[in-house]
Design a protein around this motif. Structure first.
Motif, short mmCIF file in Angstrom:
data_model
loop_
_atom_site.label_atom_id
_atom_site.label_comp_id
_atom_site.label_asym_id
_atom_site.label_seq_id
_atom_site.Cartn_x
_atom_site.Cartn_y
_atom_site.Cartn_z
N LEU A 30 -14.60 -16.08 -18.17
CA LEU A 30 -13.85 -15.87 -19.62
C LEU A 30 -14.11 -16.80 -20.05
CD1 LEU A 30 -12.34 -12.39 -19.07
CD2 LEU A 30 -14.27 -12.76 -19.59
N ALA A 31 -13.53 -17.74 -19.86
CA ALA A 31 -12.89 -19.28 -20.83
C ALA A 31 -14.32 -19.79 -20.48
CB ALA A 31 -12.08 -19.91 -19.93
N TRP A 34 -17.05 -17.98 -22.82
CA TRP A 34 -16.68 -18.30 -24.25
C TRP A 34 -17.08 -20.39 -24.41
CZ3 TRP A 34 -16.19 -15.32 -28.58
CH2 TRP A 34 -16.14 -15.54 -29.75
N ASP A 35 -17.14 -21.05 -23.74
CA ASP A 35 -17.11 -22.01 -24.19
C ASP A 35 -18.48 -22.58 -24.34
OD1 ASP A 35 -14.81 -22.92 -23.90
OD2 ASP A 35 -15.36 -23.87 -22.14
N PHE A 37 -20.80 -19.71 -25.11
CA PHE A 37 -21.40 -18.73 -26.26
C PHE A 37 -20.63 -19.90 -28.02
CE2 PHE A 37 -19.95 -16.71 -29.89
CZ PHE A 37 -20.76 -15.89 -30.33
N LYS A 38 -20.06 -20.98 -27.48
CA LYS A 38 -19.19 -21.88 -29.32
C LYS A 38 -19.76 -22.43 -28.75
CE LYS A 38 -15.19 -22.58 -27.56
NZ LYS A 38 -13.77 -22.89 -27.66
N VAL A 244 -21.38 -10.39 -30.76
CA VAL A 244 -20.93 -11.53 -29.93
C VAL A 244 -20.22 -11.21 -28.04
CG1 VAL A 244 -18.68 -13.07 -29.93
CG2 VAL A 244 -19.73 -12.05 -32.03
N VAL A 245 -19.92 -9.95 -27.65
CA VAL A 245 -19.58 -9.66 -26.76
C VAL A 245 -20.65 -9.77 -25.89
CG1 VAL A 245 -18.63 -7.26 -24.96
CG2 VAL A 245 -17.62 -8.01 -27.42
N TRP A 248 -21.32 -13.55 -24.57
CA TRP A 248 -20.50 -14.05 -24.15
C TRP A 248 -20.14 -13.13 -22.36
CZ3 TRP A 248 -14.43 -12.03 -25.24
CH2 TRP A 248 -13.43 -13.00 -24.45
N TYR A 251 -22.89 -14.90 -20.84
CA TYR A 251 -22.70 -16.18 -20.00
C TYR A 251 -21.35 -16.43 -19.14
CZ TYR A 251 -25.04 -17.64 -24.68
OH TYR A 251 -25.91 -18.01 -25.60
N ALA A 252 -20.42 -15.21 -18.92
CA ALA A 252 -19.24 -15.19 -18.25
C ALA A 252 -19.80 -14.58 -17.21
CB ALA A 252 -18.20 -14.50 -19.05
#
Length: 272
Positions: A30-31, A34-35, A37-38, A244-245, A248, A251-252
């Motif tokens: 998940l982390a 999120w990276d 996504f950002k 967004v979800v 995310w 990618y996760a």
């Protein structure tokens, strides 16, 4: 002997190992997602908006044709198609992981090359499951609340929560939905990322996904619950949060795949 016959033994002889994963792997995936996504992902957020727009269109269609009972199954069932919709995000995460250009135009790379036909095949299978889920939801409604013939949203909601038929519909619908969700998780959790990553056939990818879930049942169940909760939160209000979800989670899921599946003796799909 045809070229396909030359390729098939190499695929069959590949050593596919399933690793043990822990809760820290889920949090790490998940982390990392999120990276992704950002990092340079703002340029493709419009792709993420396609998912909520489709959801809204389906809901409006259902309401317009007095199919109110299937609005919730539509919203919940769209997640069945999530792994297919997220295939482009797997590709972007794959490219970023390998230090390659991961700009938005590569989102559509999965629609070319050896991955295309297997991805379409698996997507059609998920679409059939989606239709079966809608059919099951409508049947449950007809057998329970439909017998009371609710008129309008107010009547429907009142009967849903204040009658035995309504609660039977809620419990029965959720149990059947859980069965569909478990099937989708088992079949697609690792198969879609694997098809993006490797030139393998659908059978190999699905078998690997089934093995991954069977090898890590508790943590894969946790992953399924995490996905369900995030999709639910992203659907409130009117599906907008899915913009967004969905990226995310896409990618996760890729990063979870790389933690779960280890392949020896088989080349990775070359970058386009």
């Amino acid at each position: 002997m045809t070229p396909a016959q030359h390729v098939q033994p190499a695929l069959a002889s590949a050593q596919i190992h399933i690793r043990d994963i822990t809760g820290s792997d889920l949090r790490g995936a998940l982390a990392d997602g999120w990276d992704d996504f950002k990092d340079k992902r703002g340029d493709i957020i419009i792709i993420g908006f396609a998912y909520p727009v489709i959801g809204l269109m389906l809901a409006v269609l259902a309401l317009g044709y007095s199919l109110l009972p299937v609005v919730f199954p539509l919203a919940a069932g769209i997640s069945i198609l999530g792994p297919a919709v997220a295939a482009g995000f797997y590709e972007l995460a794959r490219r970023r992981e390998r230090g390659l250009d991961s700009s938005w135009r590569h989102f559509f790379d999965v629609f070319s090359g050896p991955s295309f036909v297997p991805l379409v095949t698996l997507t059609v299978f998920l679409a059939v499951l989606f239709l079966l889920w809608l059919g099951a939801a409508w049947t449950i409604y007809q057998m329970t609340l439909g017998s009371l013939d609710p008129q309008g949203i107010g009547s429907f909601m009142s009967l849903l929560f204040t009658t035995p038929e309504g609660w039977t519909m809620i419990v029965g619908g959720n149990l059947v939905g859980l069965a569909f969700a478990a099937l989708v998780l088992t079949v697609s959790a690792m198969s879609f990322p694997m098809l993006v990553d490797r030139p393998v056939d659908v059978g190999t990818a699905v078998a690997t996904s089934v093995r991954a879930v069977a090898h890590n049942p508790v943590n894969m169940l946790k992953w399924g619950l995490i996905v369900a909760v995030l999709l639910l939160l992203g659907s409130i209000p009117v599906f907008i949060g899915l913009a967004v979800v969905l990226p995310w989670l896409g990618y996760a899921t890729w990063h979870l795949y790389t933690r779960v599946v280890e392949i020896e003796g088989e080349p990775r799909r070359p970058a386009a």
